[in-house]
Motif scaffolding. Structure first.
Motif, PDB file in Angstrom:
ATOM      1  N   ASP A 199       0.859  -1.012  -0.010  1.00 14.59           N
ATOM      2  CA  ASP A 199       0.138   0.006   0.053  1.00 14.59           C
ATOM      3  C   ASP A 199       0.957   1.312   0.034  1.00 14.59           C
ATOM      4  OD1 ASP A 199      -1.732   2.035   0.505  1.00 14.59           O
ATOM      5  OD2 ASP A 199      -2.392   1.158   2.331  1.00 14.59           O
ATOM      6  N   HIS A 200       1.165   1.830  -1.422  1.00 11.59           N
ATOM      7  CA  HIS A 200       2.049   2.736  -1.295  1.00 11.59           C
ATOM      8  C   HIS A 200       1.763   4.204  -0.797  1.00 11.59           C
ATOM      9  CE1 HIS A 200       5.608   0.776  -3.430  1.00 11.59           C
ATOM     10  NE2 HIS A 200       4.549   0.033  -3.941  1.00 11.59           N
ATOM     11  N   LYS A 201       0.198   4.293  -0.823  1.00 13.50           N
ATOM     12  CA  LYS A 201      -0.293   5.669  -0.734  1.00 13.50           C
ATOM     13  C   LYS A 201      -0.267   5.697   1.070  1.00 13.50           C
ATOM     14  CE  LYS A 201      -4.446   8.147  -1.215  1.00 13.50           C
ATOM     15  NZ  LYS A 201      -5.461   8.165  -0.520  1.00 13.50           N
ATOM     16  N   SER A 202      -0.444   4.509   1.723  1.00  8.51           N
ATOM     17  CA  SER A 202      -0.433   4.728   3.222  1.00  8.51           C
ATOM     18  C   SER A 202       1.062   4.933   3.779  1.00  8.51           C
ATOM     19  CB  SER A 202      -0.881   3.425   3.889  1.00  8.51           C
ATOM     20  OG  SER A 202      -2.247   3.341   3.702  1.00  8.51           O
TER      21      SER A 202
ATOM     22  N   ILE B  89      11.594   1.586  -1.918  1.00 13.28           N
ATOM     23  CA  ILE B  89      12.595   2.705  -1.733  1.00 13.28           C
ATOM     24  C   ILE B  89      12.027   3.873  -2.598  1.00 13.28           C
ATOM     25  CG2 ILE B  89      14.962   3.132  -2.402  1.00 13.28           C
ATOM     26  CD1 ILE B  89      15.397   0.157  -1.987  1.00 13.28           C
ATOM     27  N   LYS B  90      11.683   3.551  -3.703  1.00 12.58           N
ATOM     28  CA  LYS B  90      11.066   4.734  -4.589  1.00 12.58           C
ATOM     29  C   LYS B  90      10.103   5.499  -3.985  1.00 12.58           C
ATOM     30  CE  LYS B  90       9.522   4.682  -9.520  1.00 12.58           C
ATOM     31  NZ  LYS B  90       9.121   4.047 -10.507  1.00 12.58           N
ATOM     32  N   THR B  91       8.916   4.932  -3.381  1.00 15.66           N
ATOM     33  CA  THR B  91       7.942   5.667  -2.917  1.00 15.66           C
ATOM     34  C   THR B  91       8.327   6.603  -1.826  1.00 15.66           C
ATOM     35  OG1 THR B  91       6.213   4.125  -3.083  1.00 15.66           O
ATOM     36  CG2 THR B  91       5.836   5.362  -1.364  1.00 15.66           C
ATOM     37  N   ILE B  92       9.517   5.946  -1.015  1.00 16.52           N
ATOM     38  CA  ILE B  92      10.012   6.513   0.231  1.00 16.52           C
ATOM     39  C   ILE B  92      10.853   7.924  -0.029  1.00 16.52           C
ATOM     40  CG2 ILE B  92      11.347   6.430   2.403  1.00 16.52           C
ATOM     41  CD1 ILE B  92      10.379   3.631   2.800  1.00 16.52           C
ATOM     42  N   SER B  93      11.783   7.676  -1.187  1.00 15.66           N
ATOM     43  CA  SER B  93      12.404   8.640  -1.633  1.00 15.66           C
ATOM     44  C   SER B  93      11.767   9.778  -2.140  1.00 15.66           C
ATOM     45  CB  SER B  93      13.611   8.080  -2.709  1.00 15.66           C
ATOM     46  OG  SER B  93      14.332   7.260  -2.152  1.00 15.66           O
TER      47      SER B  93
END
Length: 293
Positions: free
Chosen positions: A23-26, A63-67
């Motif tokens: 769940d990338h949004k959360s 990693i991409k979502t967090i970055s």
């Protein structure tokens, strides 16, 4: 001293949808909330991120979502570790370290190497890593304690081994490390319940689990500890004590995900072999959060 990793780091969860997809949004919301509320750095893909059940492809996307959310605001630490030294080195070689400030590397689990084996493993990791290395000693999960003398040897012998996340839950072991460590080497608490005591004894801070759900209060407690304000720091410690104990009572990260569910931040879903927190624990967590607020 590597000031980047002084204070409160958080070991981020990997939120899942009901169908077990990430769940990338959360995840982005959790990151943003931590950046805005006093967290000092973020740890990606540690134990709390369920790293052992995440695929290599998913790890890249996480990693991409967090970055992308972080946009360079906080330092990022990436979990790269395991019990096959060659495959850890292989992963390091194949990782894009753009925007990554250090790696957190767990002591080899299951294999139960000797202290010399642990030294040689981390020597190999340090030589392969293009970024600083934070050692991670967690005997409750690895079934082998990396002794203070092994950690100190590594700290003295390798310039890029800059810190240890110590999580043996043993105050005497923390004190041994703090007494014998090289001047600029950081001793970081991996035990939420001991974090303040470690900081007051000279530790650099914490890589926390509960901190990511209650960043404002937790980061403030650590900051007060680092400033030597014992009274106010312990006031917050006692306030956080019940919820901190609860999240580890079944397993991590099921407990912290139950906290996030109760706060309507993400689902409590975890991947097997872990299972969600029991209804009884969820109820206790909801009650503790009400009292905390």
């Amino acid at each position: 001293m590597n000031k980047k990793f002084v204070g409160t780091g958080v070991a981020l969860v990997t939120p899942f949808n009901k169908d077990l997809s990430v769940d990338h949004k959360s995840l982005a919301n959790i990151v943003e909330n931590n950046i805005k509320n006093g967290t000092d750095y973020l740890v990606i893909s540690g134990t709390t991120g369920e790293s052992v059940t995440i695929t290599a492809e998913e790890k890249k996307e996480i990693i991409k979502t967090i970055s992308n959310t972080n946009q360079g605001r906080l330092p990022l630490v990436l979990g790269i570790g395991g019990n096959n030294t060659l495959s850890v080195v292989e992963e390091i070689k194949n990782t894009d370290f753009t925007g990554i400030d250090a790696i957190l590397s767990v002591s080899p689990y299951y294999s139960k190497p000797t202290q010399e084996g642990l030294y040689q493993h981390f020597k190999t990791v340090a030589e392969a890593s293009p970024v600083p290395v934070i050692l991670y000693n967690v005997p409750g999960r690895t079934s082998k304690n990396m002794l203070p003398e092994t950690i100190i040897s590594l700290a003295n012998d390798f310039e890029n081994i800059i810190a240890v996340k110590e999580a043996a839950g043993d105050m005497h072991q923390y004190l041994q490390l703090l007494k014998d460590k090289p001047k600029n080497f950081l001793v970081i608490s991996g035990d939420d319940d001991l974090a303040l005591s470690v900081v007051l004894a000279g530790g650099a801070g914490v890589i926390s689990v509960i901190g990511q759900a209650l960043p404002k209060e937790f980061a403030k407690m650590i900051k007060l500890g680092l400033e030597g304000n014992v009274k106010d720091a312990y006031f917050l410690h006692y306030k956080l004590m019940e919820i901190t104990g609860l999240i580890f009572s079944e397993n991590n990260p099921s407990g912290i995900k139950a906290v996030f569910e109760s706060l309507n931040i993400c689902d409590a879903t975890v991947r097997l072999p872990l299972v969600e927190a029991t209804a009884e624990l969820k109820q206790k967590i909801t009650q503790a959060l009400k009292e905390f607020k």
